[in-house]
Write a protein that holds these residues in place. Structure first.
Motif, PDB file in Angstrom:
ATOM      1  N   UNK A   1       4.089  -2.592  -3.201  1.00  0.00           N
ATOM      2  CA  UNK A   1       3.430  -1.532  -2.425  1.00  0.00           C
ATOM      3  C   UNK A   1       2.037  -1.965  -1.956  1.00  0.00           C
ATOM      4  N   UNK A   2       1.304  -2.678  -2.820  1.00  0.00           N
ATOM      5  CA  UNK A   2      -0.006  -3.199  -2.416  1.00  0.00           C
ATOM      6  C   UNK A   2       0.135  -4.143  -1.232  1.00  0.00           C
ATOM      7  N   UNK A   3       1.164  -4.971  -1.266  1.00  0.00           N
ATOM      8  CA  UNK A   3       1.399  -5.923  -0.174  1.00  0.00           C
ATOM      9  C   UNK A   3       1.702  -5.178   1.122  1.00  0.00           C
ATOM     10  N   UNK A   4       2.478  -4.102   1.040  1.00  0.00           N
ATOM     11  CA  UNK A   4       2.764  -3.295   2.235  1.00  0.00           C
ATOM     12  C   UNK A   4       1.477  -2.692   2.793  1.00  0.00           C
ATOM     13  N   UNK A   5       0.606  -2.238   1.900  1.00  0.00           N
ATOM     14  CA  UNK A   5      -0.665  -1.671   2.348  1.00  0.00           C
ATOM     15  C   UNK A   5      -1.516  -2.746   3.012  1.00  0.00           C
ATOM     16  N   UNK A   6      -1.563  -3.948   2.416  1.00  0.00           N
ATOM     17  CA  UNK A   6      -2.316  -5.051   3.026  1.00  0.00           C
ATOM     18  C   UNK A   6      -1.776  -5.377   4.409  1.00  0.00           C
ATOM     19  N   UNK A   7      -0.449  -5.391   4.552  1.00  0.00           N
ATOM     20  CA  UNK A   7       0.165  -5.660   5.863  1.00  0.00           C
ATOM     21  C   UNK A   7      -0.291  -4.621   6.881  1.00  0.00           C
ATOM     22  N   UNK A   8      -0.247  -3.370   6.457  1.00  0.00           N
ATOM     23  CA  UNK A   8      -0.632  -2.265   7.330  1.00  0.00           C
ATOM     24  C   UNK A   8      -2.108  -2.388   7.739  1.00  0.00           C
TER      25      UNK A   8
ATOM     26  N   UNK B   1     -11.425   9.799   0.627  1.00  0.00           N
ATOM     27  CA  UNK B   1     -10.044  10.234   0.795  1.00  0.00           C
ATOM     28  C   UNK B   1      -9.195   9.358  -0.110  1.00  0.00           C
ATOM     29  N   UNK B   2      -8.536   9.967  -1.054  1.00  0.00           N
ATOM     30  CA  UNK B   2      -7.717   9.236  -2.014  1.00  0.00           C
ATOM     31  C   UNK B   2      -6.255   9.388  -1.620  1.00  0.00           C
ATOM     32  N   UNK B   3      -5.613   8.265  -1.361  1.00  0.00           N
ATOM     33  CA  UNK B   3      -4.189   8.300  -1.038  1.00  0.00           C
ATOM     34  C   UNK B   3      -3.388   8.213  -2.322  1.00  0.00           C
ATOM     35  N   UNK B   4      -2.210   8.774  -2.328  1.00  0.00           N
ATOM     36  CA  UNK B   4      -1.407   8.749  -3.553  1.00  0.00           C
ATOM     37  C   UNK B   4      -1.041   7.319  -3.952  1.00  0.00           C
ATOM     38  N   UNK B   5      -0.805   7.137  -5.242  1.00  0.00           N
ATOM     39  CA  UNK B   5      -0.367   5.840  -5.741  1.00  0.00           C
ATOM     40  C   UNK B   5       1.058   5.591  -5.316  1.00  0.00           C
ATOM     41  N   UNK B   6       1.230   4.994  -4.153  1.00  0.00           N
ATOM     42  CA  UNK B   6       2.546   4.794  -3.551  1.00  0.00           C
ATOM     43  C   UNK B   6       3.564   4.245  -4.546  1.00  0.00           C
ATOM     44  N   UNK B   7       3.192   3.229  -5.295  1.00  0.00           N
ATOM     45  CA  UNK B   7       4.143   2.563  -6.169  1.00  0.00           C
ATOM     46  C   UNK B   7       4.493   3.329  -7.420  1.00  0.00           C
ATOM     47  N   UNK B   8       3.697   4.336  -7.765  1.00  0.00           N
ATOM     48  CA  UNK B   8       3.894   5.011  -9.043  1.00  0.00           C
ATOM     49  C   UNK B   8       4.394   6.436  -8.905  1.00  0.00           C
TER      50      UNK B   8
END
Length: 138
Positions: free
Chosen positions: A60-67, A12-19
């Protein structure tokens, strides 16, 4: 026919949140979906988080890590089935000239690696393995 191979899997590929150039509302829907998927998907075995090795973790990567740290961390504490979290550093070959051979697959700068490790620890994912990849040498 009709039987599922026990070794089969889905990616499952999630969209590139930051881009992605989308509205804040759609971005929030994606975030909510990710929360629900991480919490409810009982068959989830692994979460691969792709981060550009040239730049390190973005906001955005940091938000994903937090999650991930919050959701999977809670599952671990509750002794529930918990997917493995793996960080994939991409494009390592872009950091080095002539990084197209097996003997020189690329690298990550000390600054990027230090930022990544600190960020991982701050977000309760310091245990995650880090895999370095190259688009040229595989």
């Amino acid at each position: 026919p009709g039987e599922k191979d026990r070794d089969s899997f889905y990616i499952v590929d999630l969209p590139g949140f930051g881009f992605a150039k989308v509205t804040q509302q759609l971005r929030q829907q994606w975030s909510d979906f990710m929360d629900e998927y991480l919490q409810e998907r009982e068959t989830l075995q692994a979460v691969f988080h792709l981060i550009d090795a040239r730049h390190g973790p973005t906001d955005e990567d940091i938000k994903i890590m937090q999650k991930v740290g919050t959701i999977l961390g809670a599952k671990q504490q509750a002794k529930e089935h918990c997917a493995k979290y793996i960080i994939i550093l991409t494009k390592a070959d872009k950091n080095v000239k002539n990084a197209k051979s097996q003997s020189n697959p690329g690298k990550v700068s000390n600054k990027v690696m230090e930022k990544l490790i600190v960020t991982m620890k701050e977000n309760r994912v310091g245990y995650a393995p880090i895999v370095l990849t190259s688009s040229e040498t595989r």
